[in-house]
Scaffold this motif. Structure first.
Motif, PDB file in Angstrom:
ATOM      1  N   PHE A 220      -3.927   7.613  -8.693  1.00 37.52           N
ATOM      2  CA  PHE A 220      -2.784   6.995  -8.029  1.00 37.52           C
ATOM      3  C   PHE A 220      -1.471   7.678  -8.379  1.00 37.52           C
ATOM      4  N   ARG A 222      -1.245  10.889  -8.706  1.00 39.78           N
ATOM      5  CA  ARG A 222      -1.239  12.028  -7.804  1.00 39.78           C
ATOM      6  C   ARG A 222      -0.789  11.566  -6.422  1.00 39.78           C
ATOM      7  N   THR A 223      -1.293  10.418  -6.014  1.00 40.57           N
ATOM      8  CA  THR A 223      -0.882   9.878  -4.716  1.00 40.57           C
ATOM      9  C   THR A 223       0.635   9.676  -4.697  1.00 40.57           C
ATOM     10  N   ARG A 225       2.886  11.109  -6.371  1.00 39.84           N
ATOM     11  CA  ARG A 225       3.624  12.367  -6.303  1.00 39.84           C
ATOM     12  C   ARG A 225       3.475  12.978  -4.915  1.00 39.84           C
ATOM     13  N   ALA A 226       2.308  12.793  -4.332  1.00 44.46           N
ATOM     14  CA  ALA A 226       2.102  13.341  -2.986  1.00 44.46           C
ATOM     15  C   ALA A 226       2.988  12.636  -1.967  1.00 44.46           C
ATOM     16  N   LYS A 227       3.472  11.440  -2.330  1.00 46.78           N
ATOM     17  CA  LYS A 227       4.339  10.726  -1.407  1.00 46.78           C
ATOM     18  C   LYS A 227       5.734  11.313  -1.390  1.00 46.78           C
ATOM     19  N   GLY A 228       6.001  12.231  -2.309  1.00 43.66           N
ATOM     20  CA  GLY A 228       7.315  12.839  -2.353  1.00 43.66           C
ATOM     21  C   GLY A 228       8.297  12.044  -3.191  1.00 43.66           C
ATOM     22  N   LEU A 229       7.791  11.224  -4.094  1.00 49.05           N
ATOM     23  CA  LEU A 229       8.684  10.472  -4.971  1.00 49.05           C
ATOM     24  C   LEU A 229       9.191  11.391  -6.080  1.00 49.05           C
ATOM     25  N   THR A 230      10.319  11.013  -6.658  1.00 53.81           N
ATOM     26  CA  THR A 230      10.817  11.820  -7.766  1.00 53.81           C
ATOM     27  C   THR A 230       9.920  11.602  -8.982  1.00 53.81           C
ATOM     28  N   GLU A 231       9.916  12.596  -9.859  1.00 51.16           N
ATOM     29  CA  GLU A 231       9.078  12.507 -11.053  1.00 51.16           C
ATOM     30  C   GLU A 231       9.404  11.253 -11.854  1.00 51.16           C
ATOM     31  N   ARG A 233      10.602   8.440 -10.811  1.00 50.77           N
ATOM     32  CA  ARG A 233      10.090   7.232 -10.186  1.00 50.77           C
ATOM     33  C   ARG A 233       8.575   7.134 -10.378  1.00 50.77           C
TER      34      ARG A 233
ATOM     35  N   MET C  63       0.369  21.437  -1.759  1.00 51.42           N
ATOM     36  CA  MET C  63       1.269  20.306  -1.965  1.00 51.42           C
ATOM     37  C   MET C  63       2.209  20.520  -3.142  1.00 51.42           C
ATOM     38  N   LEU C  65       1.314  20.304  -6.222  1.00 52.79           N
ATOM     39  CA  LEU C  65       0.996  19.233  -7.159  1.00 52.79           C
ATOM     40  C   LEU C  65       0.212  19.695  -8.380  1.00 52.79           C
ATOM     41  N   ARG C  93       9.787  18.212  -2.787  1.00 52.52           N
ATOM     42  CA  ARG C  93       9.653  16.769  -2.736  1.00 52.52           C
ATOM     43  C   ARG C  93      10.031  16.239  -1.354  1.00 52.52           C
ATOM     44  N   ARG C  96       7.058  16.994   0.880  1.00 53.65           N
ATOM     45  CA  ARG C  96       5.880  16.228   0.485  1.00 53.65           C
ATOM     46  C   ARG C  96       6.007  14.794   0.981  1.00 53.65           C
ATOM     47  N   PHE C 104      -6.549  10.846  -0.373  1.00 47.71           N
ATOM     48  CA  PHE C 104      -7.531  11.242  -1.376  1.00 47.71           C
ATOM     49  C   PHE C 104      -8.850  10.524  -1.190  1.00 47.71           C
ATOM     50  N   THR C 109      -8.973   4.157  -6.518  1.00 48.58           N
ATOM     51  CA  THR C 109      -8.195   4.682  -7.627  1.00 48.58           C
ATOM     52  C   THR C 109      -6.941   5.401  -7.153  1.00 48.58           C
ATOM     53  N   ALA C 110      -6.894   5.739  -5.880  1.00 43.99           N
ATOM     54  CA  ALA C 110      -5.741   6.505  -5.406  1.00 43.99           C
ATOM     55  C   ALA C 110      -4.558   5.617  -5.058  1.00 43.99           C
ATOM     56  N   GLN C 124       7.045   4.820   0.232  1.00 43.78           N
ATOM     57  CA  GLN C 124       7.062   6.164   0.794  1.00 43.78           C
ATOM     58  C   GLN C 124       8.071   6.273   1.940  1.00 43.78           C
ATOM     59  N   HIS C 128      11.837   8.690   2.026  1.00 45.35           N
ATOM     60  CA  HIS C 128      12.189   9.765   2.949  1.00 45.35           C
ATOM     61  C   HIS C 128      13.133   9.351   4.056  1.00 45.35           C
TER      62      HIS C 128
END
Ligand SMILES: Nc1ncnc2c1ncn2[C@@H]1O[C@H](COP(=O)(O)OP(=O)(O)OP(=O)(O)O)[C@@H](O)[C@H]1O
Ligand SMILES: Nc1ncnc2c1ncn2[C@@H]1O[C@H](COP(=O)(O)OP(=O)(O)OP(=O)(O)O)[C@@H](O)[C@H]1O
Ligand SMILES: [Mg+2]
Ligand SMILES: [Mg+2]
Lengths: 324, 550, 347, 313, 327
Positions: A220, A222-223, A225-231, A233, C63, C65, C93, C96, C104, C109-110, C124, C128
């Motif tokens: 989660f 990783r998810t 971060r993949a959403k484009g949130l700041t580190e 946050r 990504m 990541l 960012r 992304r 995922f 778990t994601a 999300q 943005h």
């Protein structure tokens, strides 16, 4: 729901009963602990001794004494100390509680804030020397005996450097109620807070870092971060929020233990008349009513905290809420 | 309003008197904890008694004068000290008129009578020891609640007299009447331990609140008027506040920093240097009637052998004990059972290098190990296991360690065991615990030699199997006991002859050596910079009513 | 531009992407070696390969990541012509989640377990777009509805564990699509799901292209999923591209022995039941002990001397194949497609 | 794991130094650290100076022990209030402290393992009873126990069948400390066992017809060992801290013998004049605990490799 | 025992779990509900169904690895429904299990040799307790059988790949020459290329050792490959049971049909022909009334909502629990 509650209550009573019986037996199994002579006073005549023994019921069978003691502690709440004869221990514990709570709550605020900062900074900079340095610092905090640290602090702030600008503001040891003098309250407690917090900062900072680093491996995160949130946050809202669950359960138990008298050494070293010092007084004077009262108080607190932690768990973790 | 200047300010030995007389202000005291019940007839703790003397009065009181003068009983609520009648069996006191309790009520004869009954009703610790000699006390000891002391304490309201009838003459009767447990309290004071609620008294102060874990506040008794400045002078400070909770170390620091005016507890040894260097003017050193002694159980091997006990007396390094207690300034070497300052004291020391009973020295010089070893060899007890019990406080542990070394060098397999201070004293008293040898301290209740002889070695004070048996060594010698009795009897009429007999008894007992006296203690008081007119009484330390704060 | 991509300007173009990770004791290991591919607009491309072949790593590299300490990424990945490798944190960012989104494998778990799915989608959106809380929630509910979630309003207020796997994955997809990304990377989105639910999700993914106009990079190890969903397919083996090309061509005329072996070893659901399943011997190599030559060589039944050097990608027909066989004139025989399944439900 | 290696080195060094205590005392410092001698002198820069230095102020009150001289042959770290060499006592104290804490840690871990494994493996009523017992133990004031035991053992010793345990017997502090921390250590072990009990390989073993005891010994125990090994240094660190308190209450190390705890207690009374007496053993404890914790962390990381080498799918 | 007598048979077998938090109250989860099955010697029964439908639970019940709530199980004609662990132990050598998670089912702290030898050590051989050399011979025999290198015995499970670990599991299960092997999704966690190897191994072993399998899988194509008969489970119950080819070619139960239709096949151009089910599998805690499948069934009738269909014989050796069977 109800059965669970009843079961829990039953177990609690069982635990309290076990503790009280053990404390009671240990006390009376101790040679020389018979309080009659100490109550009667130095060089009391044999008649006086016998009278005191009878008056306090020490000539009754142990089970009777136990029941009477427990009755006076829990039902009539008028159990008095063997040493300070008129002192009713229940109100005494109640009077001491605010001191302990002031000490522990303040320390808790410090240790929570600092350890969260420490844990998150270390996690954010994991692998760097900042991380390693912080964790090492935490370890040093864990390793220092608290009474020793307290004494050394007193040596510095009360004696050696008391006259310098650095510590001239430090008031004498003791406690001022918050309601009387908020600033005095703060100044009296700030050093004890820090000393008490040091150990926990070490423990919590390390626990939090471990949890956060583990959380970093979670999907989660990783998810997030993949959403484009700041580190930041990601770390605080997702990582910290989930890691807080262990943190909170740990905190609940430690807090309860401290409020229940676990801060004994800190209280003694800093002259704070809290529950811990009361326990200490009870122990050095071998004052059974006081020991019993503080032990029961502490046990009730710990049990209560267990329940509260479970509840907070429910609030914090929706999974637990649904029993999954 | 009367000024306390009625009692001439006297310069106490030791530190300096600072500032000028000042009425008012708050005297701030500190102690690590409260000291038990606030019931003055029950409490037997010097911390509470020290405060009690400015709150309560008895028919008589120890003179509130500095130094030696404070050992002597003077009339307090009574008009004067009466002459004994019937060969010392009857005393008639006249009660002063117009004295009021802090509750406002005037003190009457029935208050006095009731107070004596109350001693027995509340199982006062000294009920048997001090007041058992009053006619009717036996019945009271057996059945406290219904105590009347009929025929023992007789009050006459009309001519305001109280008559005491004793079962046997008592040279120390005034001392016992002056003792705090004989304070006069209102007749309606409940006949049970009052706990935290202090009853009204007649002194210049009254206790407003007391919580043994937090503190005590004391303020002026509005009904107080000076009637006998020697027995109960007025106080300077308006308030006295006791705060509990600091450790001894912290008390020193706080007093140094001016947070408190006086610390009750003993200054820890390691602070002595600092006090001497930086605060010499705030330190006061005074004699007290207290000692450390090494008690040997005369009923248990190897100490059932007189040679062994004598050997210990020869071998013990009293100088080292003195050092552990803080050096010569803090205590003096003690060679005999009666410390200096009491009647019956004579400079006399058989147990020192180059001396023996035939040629006693006048003071202690050094241990005589060779002689001690020889005595042990003669006793044939070498190699036995010996356990020395000491209370677990730093000073006693240090002393114990050295004493253990001494016992080892005498050839014993010696252990030292430190046990909790709270129960150490009752523990060593009980013969069931089979304590062979123990280290303890002892403080006198009043300045009489009997408190060091009869109390500690009298046959009547040995109770096998009881926690209350101050004759810890279990010593009971017919000739010595006979001397004790004779000295006590003679003293009723002739103090001087009595003193000689006490001295003789001491010497005789010393030969049997049921104990080894070690040191006589001094009290080292630390006060704040602003405390003036430090005023020490021998029995009750600093007199709170006579010091002033700026 | 590689030979195989024949569209217009590619949306994503990856060239010689290599990922090196430290492997302790100062050694490094190349997880991904010189991978190149291009993905056009509104295209679904499949990436298949066995576990550990580097599929997820490739996606994570795109990504931005991969944050393993000491990781080094070389090569290029251009998104709409913009280089992603080495792009600043802030710019990355912004891309992304907005332009490139990812879903995922395991939707349990994601998703962060302590927040409702609505909260997570709102988050999300608000990261943005300048949206109010209520505005974000409205959009969330709309998205969930689009994903076929029944009663989306209430579903948004539920926690991940309170939803079934299928719904969770729909929530994940809704979250990924919330900012209308032009590229969606789906890393094994159905592996944790049951077949019946998997079919629903794949159906949904296919519809995304028409409804949202997204391109999809679909990562899976299931050849069936690829066959059913993707326009083009890339087969990875041990960190290298083994073969890539239009799905149909790849399935009917696999150019690489690995592709062929993979297809053969799947037991057929219809038709003749083979006595034994054709299988590939051995197991994929550990990335640290990859052979110098063709990485498939140890398991290849066609292996010979020329395979000792690493074969380059060559264009054979419609596909690009990293194998020497076609060049040597010995291409693999075309594959016989299994029989079609009968329709079981009455129309 | 270089930090763990350094930590292990530090521990070895500490143990070696403690073992060398008699050598140091007799050969280097020329002192008798168990005999109080208030009249002793040391030679410093060719000058005889008393160990217990009189206070030459107006009051002549008390004696102050000599402070650190930083000369190995003359009260390196100063003397305590009985004129004994602190450095030599520190080394001797290390022997007792390390012995007590390591034995206590081992004993505690063994007991906790038994309790935790029984509670976790058998579950149900066994678990409930053991857990509540742990609760009770956790809430009992240790010091009450200690005071009582110290009194019991002072004169007659503790009679346990044919054995008599005297109060200076190190078994007492070891047993008490071990008992005190059993609940602390048993909890994580129980948790681990509960999850192991559900583990598929335990099911597999049952399926193979392996008896419960054998499953316990062969399958559960080895897998709990990681937890045990990681817990051990932590418990030892705690034991080290607890030992000081117990020594003060006359359980275990008895005057004149030394442990770091007793030296701190001695030093407590000197903290304002000779802080080194308390600071030195405090630092020794800090260093040891630090090293133990780092070692524990290192061990955990090292042992964890096997568990995590499994690739996440 | 006659040739056709079943090796293992269940009659109305049920397994219920108590779940839920103490705070919210306990609920009953019907993991397996009223299942009657028979497995004859030498055959392979494939057990398929979606996640959570109770396949593993049924497998564990068969081997009596959990207690049974209701119904009966007979193994080799002997009732083992309530047999105690000690009674079962001597029977264990003849009934074995291979688990899905090849890693979790091997104790990570023990060497592979130790793991495989475990059953040999705890059970007596034909001539009493096995000697070291007997065990070591058998170990080599087994490693050969499953295709592991002999060096494997000295290593630890984590040093092996998934496929190899599954071989270790199989070797251990076969150590005592069982008659019945319950394989719980033994290939689900494996890559396709490895999966084929293991499936082949299973089939080879059956040929060589005459084993009887209960083969659990969620992958229909794998089941088809290995099974002679198939049981399809839905929400704890068997909805269809019959010959593998028949069931998979012309399913009678709409659920079976949907399952087959949903399988993605490596054939291009098939997708459009799917029949998609809507919705998800309901929770086994509160299963729908009537036919459990009616909530997702494309051909459900009002009757399905109220009447529970029994498993009926359809004549051609097939049984289905449907009021309106297909075909
Ligand atoms: N942080 C890491 N450090 C070291 N090696 C890693 C790391 N992450 C992944 N790897 C390795 O990189 C290789 C490729 O991993 P990747 O996750 O991309 O595989 P995958 O194809 O996605 O497999 P799967 O189907 O199991 O998801 C694997 O061998 C894996 O062990
Ligand atoms: N020990 C248990 N306690 C409570 N519920 C359980 C337990 N074991 C299984 N269940 C529940 O029983 C149901 C059937 O589980 P089972 O593991 O048998 O399913 P399965 O068909 O094997 O699924 P999968 O394909 O995921 O392995 C599930 O809902 C599961 O959550
Ligand atoms: Mg992956
Ligand atoms: Mg399963």
């Amino acid at each position: 729901m109800l059965t669970a509650l009843v079961k829990r209550l039953g177990q609690t009573v069982l635990v309290l009963f076990g503790i009280s019986v053990l404390v009671f037996l240990v006390f009376f199994a101790t040679p020389g602990a018979d309080p009659s002579a100490r109550i009667a006073g130095r060089n009391a005549s044999q008649e006086t001794l016998a009278a005191v023994r009878h008056q306090y019921g020490f000539d009754r069978p142990l089970p009777v004494q136990y029941v009477k003691l427990m009755g006076r502690l829990f039902i009539t709440c008028d159990l008095t100390s063997f040493v300070d004869h008129g002192e009713e221990v229940v109100p005494e514990v109640m009077r001491a509680a605010p001191v302990t709570i002031s000490l522990v709550a303040g320390a808790a605020v410090i240790w929570i804030v600092v350890s969260i900062a420490m844990g998150t900074i270390a996690t954010a900079m994991r692998g760097t020397f900042v991380d390693r340095g912080l964790m090492m610092l935490g370890l040093v905090g864990i390793s220092m005996p608290v009474f020793w640290l307290g004494e050394v602090t007193n040596l510095i702030t009360q004696s050696r450097y008391h006259d310098t600008w650095m510590f001239s503001w430090v008031p004498g040891l003791g406690y001022v109620p918050l309601s009387d003098d908020p600033i005095g309250w703060f100044r009296h407690l700030i050093i004890p807070w820090c000393v008490l917090a040091v150990l926990f900062i070490g423990i919590y900072g390390r626990v939090l870092r471990a949890d956060l680093v583990a959380a970093y491996g979670e999907d989660f995160m990783r998810t997030a971060r993949a959403k484009g949130l700041t580190e930041t946050r990601v770390l605080l809202r997702h990582g910290l929020r989930t890691s807080l669950i262990t943190f909170v359960s740990l905190f609940g138990l430690d807090f309860a233990q401290l409020v229940g008298g676990g801060a004994l050494l800190t209280e003694v070293v800093f002259g704070l008349q809290g529950v811990g010092r009361l326990t200490y007084q009870g122990l050095i004077n071998l004052d059974l009513p006081l020991i019993m009262a503080t032990v029961m108080y502490s046990a009730i607190f710990v049990v209560l905290a267990n329940a509260v932690v479970d509840l907070v768990y429910l609030l914090l973790d929706p999974r637990v809420r649904d029993g999954r | 309003d009367q000024t306390p200047a009625d009692a001439p300010p006297l310069i106490a030995p030791g530190g300096q008197t600072l500032g000028s007389p000042h009425r008012g202000g708050t005297l701030r005291l500190t102690a690590d904890a409260g000291a038990g019940t606030a019931d003055p007839q029950v409490n037997y703790n010097s911390e509470m008694i020290t405060l009690g003397v400015v709150v309560y009065d008895g028919l008589t009181a120890f003179a509130k004068r500095p130094g030696e003068a404070s050992n002597i009983p003077v009339a307090d609520l009574a008009e004067a000290l009466p002459e004994p009648q019937d060969g010392g069996l009857t005393y008639v006191f006249h009660l002063r008129p117009g004295i009021r309790f802090s509750s406002g009520r005037e003190v009457g004869v029935r208050d006095v009578v009731a107070s004596f009954q109350r001693i027995f009703k509340v199982n006062s610790p000294t009920a048997g020891g001090f007041y058992g000699g009053i006619v009717g006390a036996d019945a009271c000891l057996k059945d406290g609640p219904n105590c009347t002391l009929a025929g023992g304490v007789v009050g006459n309201e009309a001519d305001r007299t109280i008559t005491f009838h004793l079962t046997h003459p008592d040279a120390e009767f005034f001392d016992k009447l002056s003792f705090p447990h004989a304070y006069v309290l209102p007749a309606d004071t409940p006949a049970h331990d009052l706990g935290n609620n202090a009853p009204p008294g007649t002194g210049p102060y009254r206790i407003v609140s007391y919580d043994p874990n937090h503190g005590m506040t004391v303020e002026r008794n509005p009904y107080f008027k000076v009637w006998a400045p020697e027995a109960q002078p007025d106080g300077y400070a308006d308030h006295i506040v006791y705060s509990y909770g600091l450790t001894d170390e912290a008390e020193v620091t706080a007093t140094e920093n001016g947070n408190f005016d006086y610390m009750y507890d003993n200054v820890p040894l390691d602070r002595y240097g600092e006090l001497g260097d930086r605060f010499p003017d705030q330190v006061h050193i005074n004699d007290i009637f207290g000692m450390f002694y090494l008690i040997m159980n005369v009923n248990l091997p190897p100490f059932n052998n007189i040679k062994v006990r004598q050997a210990v007396n020869y071998a013990v390094n009293r100088r080292a004990m003195q050092t552990f207690y803080g050096g010569p300034a803090a205590g003096s070497v003690l060679c005999q059972n009666i410390p200096s300052g009491l009647s019956g004291y004579e400079p006399y020391c058989p147990y020192t290098k180059g001396a023996d009973f035939a040629h006693p020295a006048t003071e202690w010089k050094a241990p005589d190990l060779a002689r001690a070893k020889q005595l042990v060899a003669e006793s044939g007890t070498k190699g036995m296991h010996v356990t020395l019990v000491v209370p677990n406080r730093a000073v006693e542990i240090a002393m114990g360690t050295t004493l253990q070394n001494m016992l080892r060098s005498l050839g014993y397999d010696a252990d030292v065991k430190a046990i909790a201070f709270a129960i150490q004293f009752t523990y060593i008293q009980n013969t069931n615990n089979k304590v062979q040898i123990s280290l303890s301290d002892w403080y006198a209740d009043y300045a009489e030699p009997s408190d060091f002889l009869t109390a500690l070695y009298g046959c009547e004070n040995f109770h096998p199997g009881s926690d209350s048996s101050v004759n810890i060594s279990g010593y009971c010698s017919k000739p010595v006991q006979a001397l004790f009795d004779q000295a006590a009897l003679v003293s009723v009429t002739d103090k001087k002859a009595g003193a000689a007999l006490w001295a003789k008894a001491d010497r005789m007992m010393l030969q049997d050596a049921p104990a080894a006296p070690l040191i006589k203690m001094k009290k080292i008081d630390l006060v704040s910079k602003r405390l003036g007119n430090f005023y020490n009484t021998n029995l009750y330390h600093m007199l709170f009513s006579q010091v002033w704060v700026q | 531009m590689d030979a195989e991509y024949r569209g217009g300007d590619p949306l994503l173009e990856v060239r010689d992407l290599t990922i090196t990770l430290p492997a302790g004791r100062g050694k490094t290991v190349r997880i991904i070696e010189n991978i190149s591919f291009a993905l056009g607009a509104r295209e679904i491309m499949g990436m298949v390969g066995e576990s550990g072949s580097g599929k997820s790593m490739t996606a994570l590299a795109i990504m931005g990541l991969i944050d393993a300490p000491g990781a080094s990424i070389t090569g290029s990945a251009r998104f709409r012509g913009r280089e992603l490798i080495g792009l600043g944190r802030r710019e990355m960012r912004a891309l992304r989640g907005a332009e490139i989104a990812m879903i995922f494998q395991d939707p349990m778990t994601a998703l962060t377990p302590v927040y409702t799915i609505g909260w997570q989608i709102d988050e999300q959106l608000r990261a943005h777009k300048r949206l109010s809380r209520a505005g974000a929630r409205a959009r969330t509910v709309e998205l969930l509805g689009d994903m076929g979630v029944p009663d989306p309003e209430r579903a948004a207020d539920r926690y991940p564990h309170q939803l079934s796997g299928g719904l969770r994955q729909r929530a994940m997809i809704a979250m990924a699509l919330s900012c209308n990304p032009s590229l969606l990377i789906a890393d094994e989105p159905t592996t944790a799901l049951d077949v019946t639910v998997q079919a629903q999700i794949l159906d949904l993914l296919r519809r995304l292209r028409s409804d949202f106009g997204s391109s999809i990079l679909l990562i899976t190890h299931d050849m069936g999923v690829v066959a059913e969903t993707c326009d083009r397919t890339m087969v990875l083996y041990a960190g290298n591209v083994a073969e890539r090309g239009p799905t149909g061509a790849l399935f009917t005329r696999p150019g690489h022995p690995y592709t062929a072996g993979l297809l053969d070893s799947i037991p057929p659901l219809h038709g003749e039941r083979p006595k034994r399943l054709p299988s590939i011997l051995g197991a994929p190599p550990n990335p640290a002990q990859r052979p110098d030559g063709c990485p498939f060589l140890p398991r290849c039944s066609h292996g010979h001397d020329t395979c000792e050097t690493r074969p380059a990608l060559v264009t054979v027909g419609e596909q690009d194949v990293a194998c020497v066989l076609p060049l040597e004139g010995r291409p693999l025989p075309p594959r016989i497609q299994p029989a079609f399944a009968p329709t079981v439900f009455p129309a | 794991m270089p930090s763990a290696v350094i930590a292990a080195g530090v521990l070895v060094l500490l143990v070696a130094a403690s073992l060398a205590a008699p050598l140091y005392a007799s050969r280097v410092a020329h002192t008798e650290p168990f005999v109080s001698d208030v009249a002793a002198t040391v030679t410093l820069h060719g000058e005889e100076i008393p160990v217990m230095q009189p206070n030459n102020n107006r009051l002549h009150l008390g004696l102050t022990p000599i402070g650190p001289t930083w000369h190995a042959d003359a009260d390196l770290l100063g003397a305590d209030s009985q004129g004994r060499d602190v450095a030599a006592r520190l080394l001797y104290g290390g022997r007792n402290s390390l012995l007590i804490s390591s034995c206590a840690a081992i004993l505690c871990i063994v007991m906790a393992a038994v309790v935790g494994i029984c509670a976790g493996f058998f579950g149900g009523i066994v678990d409930m009873l053991l857990s509540r017992l742990m609760d009770i133990m956790w809430a009992i004031p240790v010091y009450l126990f200690a005071i009582s035991l110290s009194i019991v053992t002072v004169s007659q010793g503790l009679q346990l069948g044919p054995f008599v345990i005297r109060s200076d017997n190190l078994i007492l502090p070891i047993a008490i400390i071990a008992l005190v921390y059993v609940p602390y250590a048993a909890r994580p072990i129980r948790g681990r066992v509960m999850s192991l009990r559900q583990a598929e390989f335990v099911l597999a073993a049952r399926c193979l017809g392996v008896s419960r005891t054998r499953i316990l010994m062969r399958d559960i125990l080895p897998n709990v060992s990681t937890t045990l090994i990681v817990l051990a240094p932590l418990v030892m660190a705690l034991a080290l801290l607890a030992e000081s308190a117990l020594s003060f209450l006359s359980i275990g190390v008895q005057a004149p013998a030394a442990s770091w705890g007793t030296i701190i207690e001695d030093g407590q009374g000197l903290i304002y004049t000779r802080p080194m007496v308390a600071i030195a053993p405090g630092l020794a404890i800090v260093v040891t605990v630090l090293a133990l914790n780092i070692l524990g962390d290192g061990l955990r990381d090292a042992l964890d490799v096997k568990e995590t080498s499994r690739r996440r799918t | 025992m006659s040739a056709t007598a079943p090796l293992i048979e269940t009659k109305h077998l049920s397994k219920h779990y108590q779940v839920g938090s103490a705070l919210r109250g306990k609920q009953t989860l019907r993991a397996v509900d009223d299942v009657s099955l028979a497995v004859r010697p030498g055959e392979t029964l494939g057990l398929v169904g979606e996640s959570g439908c109770g396949k593993s639970t049924l497998g564990r019940c068969l081997l009596r690895l959990t207690d049974i709530t209701d119904g009966a199980i007979e193994f080799e004609g002997r009732d083992i429904t309530r047999a105690r662990e000690t009674t079962l132990r001597p029977m264990r050598p003849r009934m074995q299990m291979v688990f899905q998670d090849s890693y979790a089912s091997l104790n990570p702290r023990r060497r592979v040799g130790d793991l495989i030898a475990e059953p040999l050590r705890v059970h007596r051989g034909p001539n009493g307790r096995r000697t070291r050399s007997e065990i070591s011979d058998r170990l080599h025999e087994l490693t050969n059988l499953v295709g592991l290198p002999a060096s494997a015995l000295e290593r630890y499970p984590h040093e092996f790949s998934g496929g190899q670990r599954q071989r270790i599991n199989i070797a251990r299960a076969l150590a005592l020459s069982p008659r019945l092997v319950v394989a719980d999704e033994p290939v689900s966690a494996l890559d396709v290329s490895i999966q084929a190897q293991i499936v082949n191994l299973f089939m080879d072993l059956q040929d060589r050792l005459g084993l009887t399998y209960v083969f659990i899988a969620h992958d229909l194509s794998v089941v088809r490959q290995i099974a002679t008969r198939v049981a399809v489970m839905y929400l704890g119950s068997v909805v269809e049971l019959g010959d593998a080819d028949t069931v998979l070619h012309s399913p009678a139960h709409p659920y079976t049909a949907a399952l087959i239709s949903a399988v993605p096949e490596p054939v291009v151009g098939l997708a459009s022909r799917r029949t998609l089910l809507t919705g998800d599998v309901p929770s086994p805690i509160s299963p729908p009334p009537g036919c459990r499948f009616h909530t997702r069934c494309p051909i459900a009738q009002p009757r399905c909502r109220t009447d529970v269909p029994a498993l009926r014989d359809l004549g051609d050796g097939r049984q289905a629990a449907c009021h309106f069977p297909l075909n």
